[in-house]
Design a protein around this motif. Structure first.
Motif, PDB file in Angstrom:
ATOM      1  N   GLY A   1      48.020  35.576  -9.230  1.00  0.00           N
ATOM      2  CA  GLY A   1      47.873  35.387 -10.664  1.00  0.00           C
ATOM      3  C   GLY A   1      47.993  33.952 -11.114  1.00  0.00           C
ATOM      4  N   ILE A   2      49.080  33.101 -10.462  1.00  0.00           N
ATOM      5  CA  ILE A   2      48.932  31.530 -10.821  1.00  0.00           C
ATOM      6  C   ILE A   2      47.504  31.095 -10.446  1.00  0.00           C
ATOM      7  N   GLY A   3      46.895  31.320  -9.323  1.00  0.00           N
ATOM      8  CA  GLY A   3      45.467  30.879  -9.047  1.00  0.00           C
ATOM      9  C   GLY A   3      44.784  31.120 -10.001  1.00  0.00           C
ATOM     10  N   ALA A   4      44.636  32.584 -10.345  1.00  0.00           N
ATOM     11  CA  ALA A   4      43.574  32.789 -11.474  1.00  0.00           C
ATOM     12  C   ALA A   4      44.033  32.228 -12.781  1.00  0.00           C
ATOM     13  N   TYR A   5      45.255  32.183 -13.258  1.00  0.00           N
ATOM     14  CA  TYR A   5      45.607  31.549 -14.717  1.00  0.00           C
ATOM     15  C   TYR A   5      45.370  30.069 -14.651  1.00  0.00           C
ATOM     16  N   VAL A   6      45.629  29.443 -13.409  1.00  0.00           N
ATOM     17  CA  VAL A   6      45.688  27.838 -13.498  1.00  0.00           C
ATOM     18  C   VAL A   6      44.040  27.639 -13.532  1.00  0.00           C
ATOM     19  N   THR A   7      43.401  28.261 -12.683  1.00  0.00           N
ATOM     20  CA  THR A   7      41.893  27.910 -12.772  1.00  0.00           C
ATOM     21  C   THR A   7      41.207  28.366 -14.191  1.00  0.00           C
ATOM     22  N   ALA A   8      41.523  29.533 -14.818  1.00  0.00           N
ATOM     23  CA  ALA A   8      41.042  29.950 -16.216  1.00  0.00           C
ATOM     24  C   ALA A   8      41.599  28.842 -17.097  1.00  0.00           C
TER      25      ALA A   8
ATOM     26  N   LEU B   1      35.964  22.418  -9.438  1.00  0.00           N
ATOM     27  CA  LEU B   1      36.907  21.578  -9.279  1.00  0.00           C
ATOM     28  C   LEU B   1      38.285  22.236  -9.675  1.00  0.00           C
ATOM     29  N   ALA B   2      37.999  23.391 -10.837  1.00  0.00           N
ATOM     30  CA  ALA B   2      39.632  24.136 -11.031  1.00  0.00           C
ATOM     31  C   ALA B   2      40.001  24.795  -9.776  1.00  0.00           C
ATOM     32  N   LEU B   3      39.217  25.486  -9.186  1.00  0.00           N
ATOM     33  CA  LEU B   3      39.476  26.325  -8.141  1.00  0.00           C
ATOM     34  C   LEU B   3      40.625  25.834  -7.031  1.00  0.00           C
ATOM     35  N   PRO B   4      40.561  24.676  -6.332  1.00  0.00           N
ATOM     36  CA  PRO B   4      41.311  24.168  -5.534  1.00  0.00           C
ATOM     37  C   PRO B   4      42.653  24.029  -6.078  1.00  0.00           C
ATOM     38  N   VAL B   5      42.611  23.311  -7.376  1.00  0.00           N
ATOM     39  CA  VAL B   5      43.864  23.095  -8.091  1.00  0.00           C
ATOM     40  C   VAL B   5      44.603  24.463  -8.447  1.00  0.00           C
ATOM     41  N   GLY B   6      43.665  25.675  -8.742  1.00  0.00           N
ATOM     42  CA  GLY B   6      44.600  26.730  -8.814  1.00  0.00           C
ATOM     43  C   GLY B   6      45.163  27.154  -7.339  1.00  0.00           C
TER      44      GLY B   6
END
Lengths: 251, 327
Positions: free
Chosen positions: B64-71, B83-88
């Motif tokens: 969920g954290i990965g999903a929300y941070v990416t979103a 770019l957002a994906l690895p940060v998630g």
């Protein structure tokens, strides 16, 4: 108890110095103000009746317990309270009285884990582990699961793991107890050959035959306190020691 | 893994690469994409549970954290997806590192409870915050390209699988982790720092999970606290890994495929009885813990090994009969 004038001009000559070490659990003094030294290349026997504090002292020296008072010096460096993995890295190897090999792994893998401290690359660690298993006589069992070893095998594996650390000081906790006479003789031989390689050994053992034969000096604990220290023959005839083991002579 | 295994793995990977050119039906492609996602979630749960011995019942939180941070990065900061994906993924890793320091001191059920509670807290956090849209969740700009997501999922899970295989089966790290699983106290006397190694394993389990969450969010285009932070993500990954066989990478992979195939059939044909699915899931875990404690793969490989030894024993010892001691 603490004499300030320890007749000791060059403290670095001692490999290990135990200075007034106390370890209490609740109100109980498991080890109380124990002091002794170990010189390089010696075999020191640590004996005492059940519950005398031998294993507790082992756990303090190897970093599993921090002492409540006193110091442990290794090569002159104060190591009291340092965690076991740091002590393993600077050269203190130990075995456990209740042997617990990594049961799901093979004998070789068990030893490789210890070798990794000295040889971080897996291939070198494996080569080194093979060498260790050859000296301890477990090479032919290297690929079997550690859980399938007999008690004698497990005790050998325990020693192999400690040896793979290439220790300068090896703490052996009852590695002979529970073995049959042939196995015991092989283990004694192994211990003596380790000393010839220059490893200093502190050994806890209940079997007097072993202690008396291989120790240069013996330290006796009773109720957590050191009651005697000296060469094995003197200690065996020391009235205090006899009393600790056999009880008060009836009047 | 010898050459035969490597060849086998490459063949499977090649076949999977060819799937989109054969499967024209987008529904089936979607099903296979999701199956691959679950393989990733099951193995990333297993590296902590099976290899290190720590049952993480808050695994879904990293997803969920990965999903929300990416979103959030895509919607609010207008970052490109890749770019957002690895940060998630990194965010999930950071949370694991912070949460791991206190919780990895706990053992057994206590660790499970602590991680479960942490996941619930994070879910509640997403429910009450404005930035995450609360219970309404978040919509992402649609990029509805089934082939893109299929290949991205396949590649990501293949990299995760390969990375885990190298770290946990090939490199010394895997041995250290197993040593800690078997006997933490004993491992310390051999120079291993359990806290540090466990923390590494926890972070290594969390980062890929976060990345999978990010892919999921962009793929499905809608996330809410119930779907990506709910219990079900963790529960399914746990069942898949346990059913397949803990402490291996193949076991959870097989478990994920079987359980997911079952779920899909169930959903497709018996969607009126959804509640039954959870009951059956619970039943499967209970039955496999009792009758297949080593999971499907563990039991199978044990059986094959026993048979090989039996075969060797009936043929080999004849030649060296004198050497065999009868005890």
């Amino acid at each position: 108890m603490s004499e300030p004038a320890i007749s000791d001009p060059a403290p670095s000559e001692h490999l290990l110095q135990v200075e007034g070490v106390t370890k209490t659990f609740g109100g109980l003094h498991a080890v109380f103000q124990v002091s002794f030294q170990i010189n390089s290349g010696e075999i020191i026997g640590l004996i005492g009746p059940n519950g005398a504090g031998k294993t507790t002292l082992f756990n303090v020296i190897s970093g599993y317990y921090a002492p409540n008072a006193g110091h442990i010096r290794f090569n002159g460096q104060d190591i009291s309270g340092k965690p076991p993995y740091k002590l393993a890295a600077i050269g203190i190897g130990r075995t456990f009285q209740v042997v617990k090999p990594f049961a799901g792994l093979t004998v070789l893998e068990n030893v490789v884990i210890a070798s990794l401290v000295r040889y971080p690359k897996r291939r070198q660690a494996e080569e080194h582990a093979w060498k260790v298993l050859e000296t301890t006589g477990l090479a032919d069992r290297a690929t079997v699961q550690a859980s399938s070893l007999t008690l004698a095998g497990r005790k050998r594996l325990e020693v192999s793991k400690a040896l793979a650390l290439e220790p300068t000081l090896l703490l052996l906790d009852e590695v002979v107890a529970g073995l049959n006479p042939t196995e015991a003789d092989r283990t004694i031989e192994l211990i003596l050959s380790l000393r010839r390689q220059g490893i200093t050994i502190l050994i806890v053992e209940h079997i007097m035959r072993v202690i008396m034969n291989i120790s240069d000096r013996v330290v006796v604990l009773n109720f957590g306190q050191k009651i005697a220290e000296g060469n094995p023959r003197d200690v065996a005839t020391n009235p205090g020691v006899i009393q600790a083991y056999l009880g008060e002579a009836p009047q | 893994m010898n050459r035969k295994h490597l060849l086998f793995t490459l063949v499977i990977f090649g076949l999977l690469m060819a799937v989109p050119s054969v499967v024209r039906d987008t529904f089936f492609l979607r099903v296979i994409t999701e199956a691959i996602l679950w393989i990733g979630l099951a193995i990333s749960w297993d590296v902590l549970a099976g290899y290190t011995g720590y049952l993480n019942f808050g695994h879904g939180a990293f997803f969920g954290i990965g999903a929300y941070v990416t979103a959030l990065l895509i919607n609010l900061a207008h970052w490109p997806f890749l770019l957002a994906l690895p940060v998630g993924g990194l965010a999930a890793g950071v949370v694991a590192a912070i949460a791991g320091i206190p919780t990895l001191r706990l053992k057994g059920a206590y660790f499970a409870i602590a991680t479960w509670a942490l996941a619930r807290a994070i879910q509640q956090g997403a429910l009450v915050m404005d930035i995450t849209g609360g219970p309404d969740g978040m919509r992402l700009p649609p990029f509805l390209h089934p082939h893109f997501f299929y290949f991205l999922m396949l590649l990501t899970v293949a990299i995760i699988f390969g990375g885990y295989w190298f770290l946990f089966e090939k490199a010394p790290f895997g041995l250290k982790v197993k040593a800690i699983r078997e006997d933490e106290q004993g491992a310390m006397s051999l120079g291993l720092n359990p806290s540090w190694i466990k923390l590494q394993a926890f972070v290594l389990s969390a980062i890929p999970t976060g990345i999978l969450g990010g892919i999921y969010a962009y793929w499905i285009t809608y996330i809410d606290p119930a779907s990506v932070l709910g219990d079900l993500v963790t529960d399914q990954a746990v069942v898949m890994a346990v059913f397949g066989g803990l402490g291996t990478l193949i076991g959870p992979t097989i478990g994920a495929v079987i359980i997911f195939a079952f779920k899909t059939c169930f959903w497709a044909y018996l969607s009126d009885y959804q509640v039954l699915y959870l009951i059956i899931l619970g039943g499967v875990i209970a039955v496999s813990v009792v009758f297949l404690p080593n999971g499907l793969w563990g039991t199978l490989s044990e059986y094959l090994r026993a048979r090989r030894i039996m075969k060797n024993n009936t043929s080999a010892p004849r030649a060296t009969d004198k050497g065999v001691r009868h005890v």
